[in-house]
Design a protein around this motif. Structure first.
Motif, short mmCIF file in Angstrom:
data_model
loop_
_atom_site.label_atom_id
_atom_site.label_comp_id
_atom_site.label_asym_id
_atom_site.label_seq_id
_atom_site.Cartn_x
_atom_site.Cartn_y
_atom_site.Cartn_z
N HIS A 58 0.83 -1.20 0.00
CA HIS A 58 0.00 0.00 0.00
C HIS A 58 0.87 1.25 0.00
N HIS A 59 1.48 1.53 -1.12
CA HIS A 59 2.19 2.78 -1.35
C HIS A 59 3.34 2.99 -0.35
N ASN A 83 -0.15 -8.95 3.10
CA ASN A 83 -1.58 -8.77 2.86
C ASN A 83 -1.65 -8.28 1.41
N LEU A 84 -1.84 -9.20 0.49
CA LEU A 84 -1.71 -8.91 -0.94
C LEU A 84 -2.98 -8.26 -1.48
N ASP A 85 -2.87 -7.00 -1.84
CA ASP A 85 -3.98 -6.25 -2.43
C ASP A 85 -3.74 -6.19 -3.93
N THR A 86 -4.62 -6.83 -4.70
CA THR A 86 -4.39 -6.98 -6.14
C THR A 86 -4.52 -5.67 -6.92
N GLY A 87 -5.06 -4.65 -6.30
CA GLY A 87 -5.22 -3.39 -7.01
C GLY A 87 -4.23 -2.31 -6.62
N ASN A 88 -3.22 -2.66 -5.83
CA ASN A 88 -2.32 -1.63 -5.30
C ASN A 88 -0.95 -1.54 -5.96
N PHE A 89 -0.65 -2.37 -6.94
CA PHE A 89 0.61 -2.21 -7.67
C PHE A 89 0.33 -1.43 -8.95
N TYR A 90 0.81 -0.20 -9.01
CA TYR A 90 0.69 0.61 -10.22
C TYR A 90 2.02 0.53 -10.96
N THR A 91 2.34 -0.67 -11.41
CA THR A 91 3.62 -0.95 -12.03
C THR A 91 3.41 -1.26 -13.51
N ASP A 92 4.50 -1.54 -14.20
CA ASP A 92 4.40 -1.86 -15.62
C ASP A 92 3.63 -3.16 -15.86
N ASP A 93 3.79 -4.12 -14.95
CA ASP A 93 3.11 -5.41 -15.08
C ASP A 93 2.62 -5.87 -13.70
N LYS A 111 -9.28 -6.70 -5.84
CA LYS A 111 -10.02 -5.54 -6.34
C LYS A 111 -10.50 -5.85 -7.75
N VAL A 112 -11.51 -5.14 -8.18
CA VAL A 112 -12.11 -5.42 -9.49
C VAL A 112 -11.39 -4.70 -10.63
N ASP A 113 -10.43 -3.83 -10.29
CA ASP A 113 -9.69 -3.07 -11.30
C ASP A 113 -8.19 -3.23 -11.10
N ILE A 114 -7.47 -3.08 -12.19
CA ILE A 114 -6.00 -3.06 -12.20
C ILE A 114 -5.60 -1.78 -12.92
N GLN A 115 -4.54 -1.14 -12.45
CA GLN A 115 -4.04 0.04 -13.15
C GLN A 115 -2.53 -0.07 -13.29
#
Length: 169
Positions: A58-59, A83-93, A111-115
């Motif tokens: 988380h950031h 605690n793996l949050d699937t929507g918290n990596f704003y990385t290349d992959d 999370k329902v979205d990926i960025q």
């Protein structure tokens, strides 16, 4: 430690913890060292209660997977993981980065979205791919839907729970 005690009262097997923001007064190495020391102390206490501490991606000082993994690998406790949050990596992959971290997961929030790093918007999460990552890592714990999408939760949550359940079937 107080919150670990609260978890014990409720019978919760896990509590998420955070590493904190990047402190302008400290460099990353010093911030990481202080976090590791604190997590080791707290994990030792949590272990006496049978509770896992899960460091959320988380950031802050764990924005990048390598930074998160450096802390998790350095903490000397079997009661400490991610605690793996699937929507918290704003990385290349993000999917590749989630796969790197999944073997250390003690809890998962889907999370329902990926960025991705340079995307201007979010894209729908691939639940089948996320579940495969967890299975490949032999993850055996809880998977929670953490819903933050714009759609009304009264319609969105049931729809996404159904999709997540199908992916897990």
């Amino acid at each position: 430690k107080k919150w670990v005690d609260h978890c014990a009262v409720f019978g919760a097997p896990h509590i998420r913890v955070f590493a904190g923001p990047v402190d302008k007064a400290l460099d990353l190495a010093t911030s990481r060292k202080l976090a590791i020391e604190a997590f080791e102390e707290c994990a030792e206490y949590a272990g006496t209660k049978g509770i896992f501490l899960g460091l959320e991606n988380h950031h802050g000082i764990v924005t990048e997977p390598e930074d998160l993994l450096a802390i998790v690998r350095a903490v000397k406790s079997p009661w400490f993981g991610i605690n793996l949050d699937t929507g918290n990596f704003y990385t290349d992959d993000p999917y590749a980065d989630l796969a790197k971290c999944a073997p250390y997961a003690v809890n998962v929030q889907v999370k329902v979205d990926i960025q991705r790093r340079n995307d201007t918007g979010k894209s729908p999460a691939d639940f089948n791919r996320l579940i495969k990552i967890l299975r490949d890592a032999n993850y055996q714990g809880w998977v929670a839907l953490e819903y933050e999408a714009a759609e009304d939760p009264w319609t969105g949550v049931p729809k996404y729970l159904k999709q997540l359940g199908e992916a897990m079937a």
